[in-house]
Scaffold this active site. Structure first.
Site, PDB file in Angstrom:
ATOM      1  N   GLU A  33       0.827  -1.211   0.000  1.00  0.00           N
ATOM      2  CA  GLU A  33       0.000   0.000   0.000  1.00  0.00           C
ATOM      3  C   GLU A  33       0.860   1.259   0.000  1.00  0.00           C
ATOM      4  O   GLU A  33       0.524   2.240  -0.669  1.00  0.00           O
ATOM      5  CB  GLU A  33      -0.966  -0.012   1.190  1.00  0.00           C
ATOM      6  CG  GLU A  33      -1.899  -1.221   1.236  1.00  0.00           C
ATOM      7  CD  GLU A  33      -2.630  -1.483  -0.080  1.00  0.00           C
ATOM      8  OE1 GLU A  33      -2.902  -0.522  -0.827  1.00  0.00           O
ATOM      9  OE2 GLU A  33      -2.922  -2.656  -0.369  1.00  0.00           O
TER      10      GLU A  33
ATOM     11  N   ASP B  70      29.115   6.468  -6.881  1.00  0.00           N
ATOM     12  CA  ASP B  70      28.847   6.725  -5.468  1.00  0.00           C
ATOM     13  C   ASP B  70      29.972   6.124  -4.639  1.00  0.00           C
ATOM     14  O   ASP B  70      29.888   4.969  -4.221  1.00  0.00           O
ATOM     15  CB  ASP B  70      27.499   6.119  -5.064  1.00  0.00           C
ATOM     16  CG  ASP B  70      27.260   6.189  -3.561  1.00  0.00           C
ATOM     17  OD1 ASP B  70      27.783   7.120  -2.926  1.00  0.00           O
ATOM     18  OD2 ASP B  70      26.558   5.310  -3.033  1.00  0.00           O
ATOM     19  N   PRO B  71      31.056   6.856  -4.415  1.00  0.00           N
ATOM     20  CA  PRO B  71      32.177   6.296  -3.651  1.00  0.00           C
ATOM     21  C   PRO B  71      31.805   6.070  -2.193  1.00  0.00           C
ATOM     22  O   PRO B  71      30.893   6.714  -1.663  1.00  0.00           O
ATOM     23  CB  PRO B  71      33.262   7.372  -3.783  1.00  0.00           C
ATOM     24  CG  PRO B  71      32.505   8.644  -4.018  1.00  0.00           C
ATOM     25  CD  PRO B  71      31.283   8.257  -4.807  1.00  0.00           C
TER      26      PRO B  71
END
Length: 610
Positions: free
Chosen positions: A335, A468-469
């Site tokens: 939901e 994204d290091p």
């Protein structure tokens, strides 16, 4: 060298097969008795928490040894988490229970890369884990002076009602009015750096019928909600979401709305109550009503679509129809998925061969996974509607009440707050003053260990992608540095793409997400169809009109893929649905030519796109 003390509890681990037993999860007709052995490595001299941050258990399933690794779910509760119930004379009673040293964990099975686990360790092990592709439940057998646990499959729990259970959502309702942030909280500068995770601060409301169903046992109700929320949190982790409980409200004496079997009526009534009352009382992003009544027909859940952060419609209603908490968690996740703009899955959607959370009905084995379709629809909703309330991580500074030492909330002027002196379990903190003890550098945080800052260079946040290091402790702070990404537009994946908000979007991955294996980016000629400006071939919409792509922009409209799967030979496969026209479009930030990326339906120079 740090010496390690090996703590071993309950060495017995032999299995026993049983044919039938009554457990909290219901009547189980086939189960295995195991005796989990806890093995935890502690540095010599370390003070053990009541519930460690990481634990390891060993036991056997089907005669084979299993090693269960568990890590505490540190995103289950907000620091200002509160619980509310009512006295017999109607007075509201709100408390802030201690939640830092809770007993709810996520985990994995050793040497099983596809395994998952969601476990409560409050009184033995209770929860579920996926092993070799199958879902198992585990819970204590409550035998006197025994560490015995039952392990069993969901399919072996007898069901009182075998009729299919459905979500009531049939209309594709979306809110096209601007969704503004409900909270007046301003982000601190560190949070203005892009965070890959979204945070849904959730209030769970339990109605009077639930109180009656559980014979007024509030502890049992709370435990059920905690376990369901822990499961739900794990499900959303793979969508880059954290579902954080900020409040639990139990209508112990009377319902604050009229709860009816008519889901349309009840959903609207709950939404109105949330808008007019709850928002003023408690800062939150989403509210879910858990009811003990039977909804009409086979419906067990209902919610608005695309409504997250809306002051009224960011709600869902769920029927508690199964004693298995995993089932409740699946419905809650389903939901909330609608609130996040996700529709029901169709035949094109998949999630690794397992049933998917957003199927229109509850599968014979409840799923813990969202489909490729769900992922795309969710993030499409976020990019197009910008529901700002989910951007901020819940912080202690969200709290508006005056500072009070001993309430376990870190507030202005405090270095730590571990509760009252009688209840404090933090060896770094002076409970009487809420100051760090002499010699302590810190009392909490991902870069705090045994009251000292962790060594500079210690990883505290893992890399999520090439763009994204990982983040590392500085050696000067207890907090992990803010999450940062490579600059948008930097080349990634050997120049096949360019970084965009921490990801490396390329067409091959998008084709795979839509259609599965043996799917590749189509030849350039396929994208020429985007010049048509018809119902599927276009670049963008302006004032409801579909704008055909210019020649240089054709790879920023509808995505075309080459299907080489067995029995297929479709060189220009695409996806289009009237219910969700955005699905199947090339995602923003995708490389469309050398040195160029897609931005608002145009193929633009990467040096000027951001």
């Amino acid at each position: 060298m740090i010496q390690v003390l090996l703590v071993t509890i309950c060495l017995a681990a032999f299995p026993y097969q049983g044919s039938s037993i009554i457990l909290e999860s219901g009547d189980v007709n086939d189960y295995e008795v195991v005796y989990p052995r806890k093995v935890t490595a502690l540095p010599k001299g370390a003070v053990q928490q009541k519930y460690e941050d990481a634990m390891q258990y060993e036991f056997k399933v089907n005669g084979e040894p299993v090693v269960l690794h568990l890590e505490k779910n540190k995103h289950l509760f907000s620091k200002d988490y509160s619980e509310t119930h009512y006295s017999p004379d109607g007075r509201e009673i709100t408390i802030n229970p201690p939640v830092e040293d809770h007993c709810y964990y996520h985990g994995r099975i050793e040497n099983d890369g596809d395994s998952t686990a969601s476990i409560s360790a409050c009184n033995g092990l209770k929860g579920n884990f996926k092993l070799q592709g199958e879902t198992y439940l585990i819970e204590p057998m409550k035998l006197s002076d025994s560490e015995a646990h039952a392990v069993f499959k969901y399919e072996n729990v007898e069901k009182e009602d075998e009729a299919p259970k459905m979500c009531g959502v049939t209309q594709k309702w979306k809110s096209y009015e601007p969704i503004k942030k409900i909270s007046q909280l301003n982000l601190i500068p560190e949070q203005q750096i892009y965070d890959p995770f979204k945070y849904v601060e959730t209030v769970v409301v339990v109605d009077k019928a639930m109180v009656t169903k559980y014979n007024g046992d509030l502890d049992k109700i709370k435990t059920k909600m905690y376990e369901a929320a822990n499961n739900m949190n794990e499900m959303y982790r793979y969508m880059f979401f954290r579902v954080v409980m900020v409040g639990l409200i139990i209508w112990t004496e009377e319902d604050k709305i009229t709860v009816k079997p008519d889901v349309d009526y009840t959903l609207n009534a709950f939404a109105e109550w949330r808008k007019t009352y709850l928002l003023a009382e408690k800062k939150h992003d989403n509210a879910q009503l858990i009811t003990g009544i039977d909804f009409r027909g086979s419906i067990i859940g209902y919610a608005y679509i695309g409504s997250m952060c809306h002051p009224k419609r960011s709600v869902g209603i769920i029927q508690d129809y199964s004693p298995i908490n995993l089932v409740l968690a699946v419905i809650m996740a389903h939901e909330m998925g609608h609130n996040l703009g996700i529709h029901h899955d169709d035949g094109y959607c998949y999630c690794g061969g397992y049933p998917c959370i957003m199927g229109p009905s509850i599968s014979p084995e409840p799923s813990k996974f969202f489909s490729n379709c769900s992922y795309i629809q969710c993030w499409d909703f976020i990019m197009n509607h910008n529901p700002e309330c989910i951007d901020n991580e819940p912080l202690g500074t969200d709290i508006i009440s005056p500072p009070l030492c001993g309430n376990e909330l870190l507030e202005v002027g405090e270095e730590c707050d571990c509760g009252t002196p009688e209840n404090c379990q933090n060896e770094c903190c002076d409970a009487a003053t809420c100051k760090l003890k002499s010699g302590s550098q810190c009392g909490h945080g991902d870069c705090c260990e045994q009251c000292k800052f962790r060594t500079s260079g210690t990883e505290c946040r893992a890399s999520m992608s090439e763009c994204d290091p990982a983040e590392h402790c500085t050696g000067q702070s207890s907090e992990c540095p803010a999450d940062v990404f490579h600059k948008n537009g930097e080349p990634c994946l050997d120049n096949y793409g360019y970084c965009y908000n921490g990801n490396c979007p390329i067409m091959y991955h998008q084709c795979y997400a839509l259609f599965g294996a043996d799917i590749y980016e189509a030849e350039d000629s396929c994208f020429e169809s985007n010049k048509k400006g018809n119902y599927y071939g276009y670049c963008r919409k302006e004032n409801g009109k579909k704008i055909p792509c210019a020649s240089e922009d054709v790879k920023c409209g509808r995505l075309y893929c080459k299907d080489d799967s067995p029995g297929q030979n479709n060189p220009c496969k695409m996806f289009y649905s009237n219910d969700d026209e955005h699905k199947g479009m090339v995602l923003p930030g995708t490389k469309c030519a050398d040195g160029k990326v897609c931005s608002n339906g145009h193929c633009v120079d990467v040096t000027t796109a951001y």
